[in-house]
Scaffold this active site. Structure first.
Site, PDB file in Angstrom:
ATOM      1  N   TYR A   1      38.782 -37.056 -58.650  1.00 41.30           N
ATOM      2  CA  TYR A   1      39.398 -35.806 -58.347  1.00 41.30           C
ATOM      3  C   TYR A   1      40.793 -35.626 -58.751  1.00 41.30           C
ATOM      4  O   TYR A   1      41.649 -36.496 -58.144  1.00 41.30           O
ATOM      5  CB  TYR A   1      39.072 -35.719 -56.858  1.00 41.30           C
ATOM      6  CG  TYR A   1      39.060 -34.045 -56.235  1.00 41.30           C
ATOM      7  CD1 TYR A   1      39.667 -33.188 -57.126  1.00 41.30           C
ATOM      8  CD2 TYR A   1      38.637 -34.044 -54.835  1.00 41.30           C
ATOM      9  CE1 TYR A   1      39.789 -32.041 -56.531  1.00 41.30           C
ATOM     10  CE2 TYR A   1      38.673 -32.459 -54.481  1.00 41.30           C
ATOM     11  CZ  TYR A   1      39.299 -31.717 -55.170  1.00 41.30           C
ATOM     12  OH  TYR A   1      39.333 -30.367 -54.786  1.00 41.30           O
ATOM     13  N   CYS A   2      41.126 -34.594 -59.396  1.00 41.55           N
ATOM     14  CA  CYS A   2      42.556 -34.084 -59.765  1.00 41.55           C
ATOM     15  C   CYS A   2      43.202 -35.290 -60.498  1.00 41.55           C
ATOM     16  O   CYS A   2      42.570 -35.905 -61.357  1.00 41.55           O
ATOM     17  CB  CYS A   2      43.252 -33.989 -58.412  1.00 41.55           C
ATOM     18  SG  CYS A   2      44.863 -33.100 -58.857  1.00 41.55           S
ATOM     19  N   VAL A   3      44.407 -35.889 -59.801  1.00 39.63           N
ATOM     20  CA  VAL A   3      45.103 -36.892 -60.613  1.00 39.63           C
ATOM     21  C   VAL A   3      44.271 -38.092 -60.580  1.00 39.63           C
ATOM     22  O   VAL A   3      44.406 -39.128 -61.453  1.00 39.63           O
ATOM     23  CB  VAL A   3      46.434 -37.236 -59.810  1.00 39.63           C
ATOM     24  CG1 VAL A   3      47.122 -35.906 -59.849  1.00 39.63           C
ATOM     25  CG2 VAL A   3      46.335 -37.393 -58.176  1.00 39.63           C
TER      26      VAL A   3
ATOM     27  N   GLY B   1      41.232 -38.362 -61.386  1.00 41.38           N
ATOM     28  CA  GLY B   1      40.440 -38.328 -62.581  1.00 41.38           C
ATOM     29  C   GLY B   1      41.118 -38.674 -63.507  1.00 41.38           C
ATOM     30  O   GLY B   1      40.553 -39.145 -64.440  1.00 41.38           O
TER      31      GLY B   1
ATOM     32  N   PHE C   1      36.517 -33.975 -60.942  1.00 44.47           N
ATOM     33  CA  PHE C   1      36.328 -32.890 -60.439  1.00 44.47           C
ATOM     34  C   PHE C   1      37.984 -32.355 -60.794  1.00 44.47           C
ATOM     35  O   PHE C   1      39.016 -32.935 -60.526  1.00 44.47           O
ATOM     36  CB  PHE C   1      36.574 -33.029 -58.928  1.00 44.47           C
ATOM     37  CG  PHE C   1      35.333 -33.211 -58.171  1.00 44.47           C
ATOM     38  CD1 PHE C   1      33.995 -33.110 -58.903  1.00 44.47           C
ATOM     39  CD2 PHE C   1      35.081 -33.846 -56.927  1.00 44.47           C
ATOM     40  CE1 PHE C   1      32.850 -33.472 -58.388  1.00 44.47           C
ATOM     41  CE2 PHE C   1      33.865 -34.156 -56.247  1.00 44.47           C
ATOM     42  CZ  PHE C   1      32.797 -33.987 -57.075  1.00 44.47           C
TER      43      PHE C   1
END
Length: 583
Positions: free
Chosen positions: A317-319, A321, A346
């Protein structure tokens, strides 16, 4: 001769206002006697940017004259529509803005005129900024961002004397709303953050982050949580979730109705999540190598050992990812790519060439500001990062609360998402600075060999892991256009889903709520705009689409794995200690 009766109402009103003013003064004195003064700085280089923008604008006087002429024409039309209603159409009469949605703005012609004057002027100010020549693209974007912050701050809704709703409330309460608002303000200044919700209404492990499970491993970087199964059988291949370490993991485990983690368990997945530690002195040396090696690769190996499988599904998710992409490249280079059966992203970015408004903070002034903030400690205070994200939506996440909390004096409304948003976490300064410079500013992650991790030159084109890539249509942190670039960076099978809403609500959208929509396509064209043009819209949550994609890749159904029953014993109940640390 009888004495003339004395009207006591004005006297009582005067006494009440005197009492309120005295109490307000006492609160201010108490606060400033206990708290250090607030520093005054220009961390984003606002003054320098503004000076360059003004100088650049002055090089095109003809354009400024044309803007001024059009503005004066519209201003005169607005004035005439105010003096003689119905004579001419107001140039901004049809503009909708939720800051002025209250009836009080329409009831008094003077305030309606004030509203329209502001909207007219702000539109011309923004137009003037957008057309400035002579600045490079970064300077132009930064100037537009900073001017928008100024324009938003100057809204008449943000000042008590120009907000009819605040004036009405003040008259109704005799000014007690302003005193209560002052109490809220001083409490927030003391806490070092603006409160957005009733923080006493929530407690991690009591009514948020409540999915049952056990912490089965921990090191200095994270706790690994394994969740208890709720189905008679589970899929063979487990799921390992990497949430961002710049926030708490329980955005994916809010209340039971909103929890992605609980929902994934109910689909028959054996679910693990890393709960990152809020940075302190023990993580002073942390870098990308640390979060890949001690973090994601360590967690992956433990999950495989617990479940006795050769591979696992992953989510970043986000960073997290962004980091997962580097981890996949390391595994590919080592010949161990099969350890990850699939990778879901994500709202994650790897190519920062179109990374959105956050880019305005990534220049010499912004980086120097981060260095100053971390000069005396090896971590960045999470409250500073939270304010940065809030600035991207200042009307919703700053000024809305200035009005409601400080001027209207409203009680804080309990909202789990806002509680999580206020639960900031510190990040290691060394790693954060490297992330900003190498990945955001220099965009080295997408350049083969641009970054080396654990001795491996990173080449994302070697990643052939099946990937499910999700972006948010209204994401202001990781724009969908930027997330879509992952489809070009990886090889192998890919599916892209464009979800309605933004960075949080676009992800946390359970099927039971039947909100928003998502778009998919059987083909993935090179350009994001072409994907949008040809994508099919489906109402509701994208979660069922994801599980339909994941399930066929998840192996046979096997007996449920009970947390703590194998080699890795339970250390404590979920959600664990790390997530409960609060700054």
């Amino acid at each position: 001769m009888a004495e003339t009766p004395v009207d006591v109402q004005p006297l009582e009103a005067f006494q009440k206002w005197t009492e309120l003013a005295g109490r307000g003064q006492q609160l201010m004195l108490e606060f400033w006697s206990k708290e250090p003064g607030l520093p005054v700085a220009d961390p984003l280089g606002v003054v320098a940017t503004w000076q360059r923008a003004v100088a650049a604008a002055m090089t095109d006087p003809q354009r400024l004259f044309e803007l001024q002429t059009r503005y004066m024409t519209d201003a005169m039309a607005l004035w005439q529509s105010f003096l003689t209603p119905g004579s001419v159409a107001s140039p901004v009469g049809a503009v909708k803005d939720k800051r002025f949605a209250g009836e009080a703005w329409q009831e008094a012609p003077a305030f309606d005129f004030l509203r329209q004057s502001y909207l007219l002027t702000s539109s011309y100010v923004m137009e003037a900024t957008q057309g400035i020549e002579g600045l490079d693209e970064h300077e132009k974007a930064k100037a537009q961002f900073l001017v928008k912050q100024f324009v938003d701050a100057m809204s008449p809704s943000n000042f008590a004397l120009t907000n009819p709703e605040v004036l009405k409330k003040t008259a109704e309460t005799g000014g007690s709303n302003l005193l209560k608002g002052l109490e809220h303000l001083l409490e927030d200044l003391k806490a070092g953050r603006m409160k957005m919700t009733d923080e006493n209404a929530f407690e991690v492990g009591r009514n948020v982050a409540i999915t049952p499970g056990k912490v089965v491993f921990e090191n200095r970087l994270f706790q690994l949580i394994q969740y208890s199964p709720t189905t008679d059988t589970v899929y063979e291949i487990p799921l390992l979730i990497f949430p961002p370490w710049i926030n708490k993991f329980y955005i994916l485990d809010l209340t039971a109705e909103k929890s992605f983690i609980r929902w994934a368990v109910e689909q028959g997945l054996t679910v693990f999540v890393t709960s990152w530690k809020s940075a302190d002195a023990t993580l002073a040396d942390a870098t990308l190598d640390t979060y890949v090696g001690e973090g994601q690769l360590t967690a992956l190996d433990i999950v495989l050992e617990i479940c006795g499988t050769a591979s696992a599904h992953t989510i970043g998710y986000c960073v997290a990812g962004t980091t997962l992409a580097a981890t996949l490249a390391v595994l590919a280079a080592r010949g161990e790519a099969d350890k990850v059966r699939s990778a879901t992203f994500f709202t994650a970015q790897v190519d920062m060439s179109e990374c959105g408004e956050l880019a305005v903070f990534i220049d010499d002034a912004g980086l120097e500001a981060v260095e100053r903030l971390t000069a005396e400690k090896p971590w960045l205070d999470g409250r500073n990062m939270a304010m940065t994200f809030n600035l991207l939506r200042s009307n919703d996440l700053i000024w809305n609360y200035v009005v409601n909390n400080y001027m209207m004096g409203k009680d804080y409304f309990p909202f789990d998402l806002l509680y999580w948003n206020s639960d900031a976490t510190n990040v290691p300064a060394k790693w954060h600075m490297s992330y900003l410079k190498d990945i955001y500013r220099d965009n080295l992650l997408v350049k083969p060999g641009g970054i080396t991790v654990l001795g491996v030159p990173i080449d994302l084109t070697k990643v052939a892991t099946p990937s499910y890539i999700q972006g948010g249509k209204e994401d202001h942190i990781a724009p969908a256009r930027s997330a879509y670039k992952l489809t070009s960076n990886f090889t192998g099978e890919k599916r892209f889903v464009l979800a309605g809403s933004g960075h949080i609500a676009g992800v946390v959208n359970p099927p039971s709520q039947n909100k928003y929509q998502y778009w998919t396509s059987d083909t993935l064209p090179e350009r994001f705009d072409d994907f949008v043009a040809g994508a099919k819209e489906t109402k509701g949550s994208w979660w069922p689409d994801w599980i339909a994609w994941l399930a066929p890749r998840s192996g046979e159904r096997v007996k449920p794995r009970v947390p703590g029953k194998g080699k890795y014993k339970a250390i404590e109940d979920a959600p664990g200690r790390y997530v409960k640390e609060r700054i």
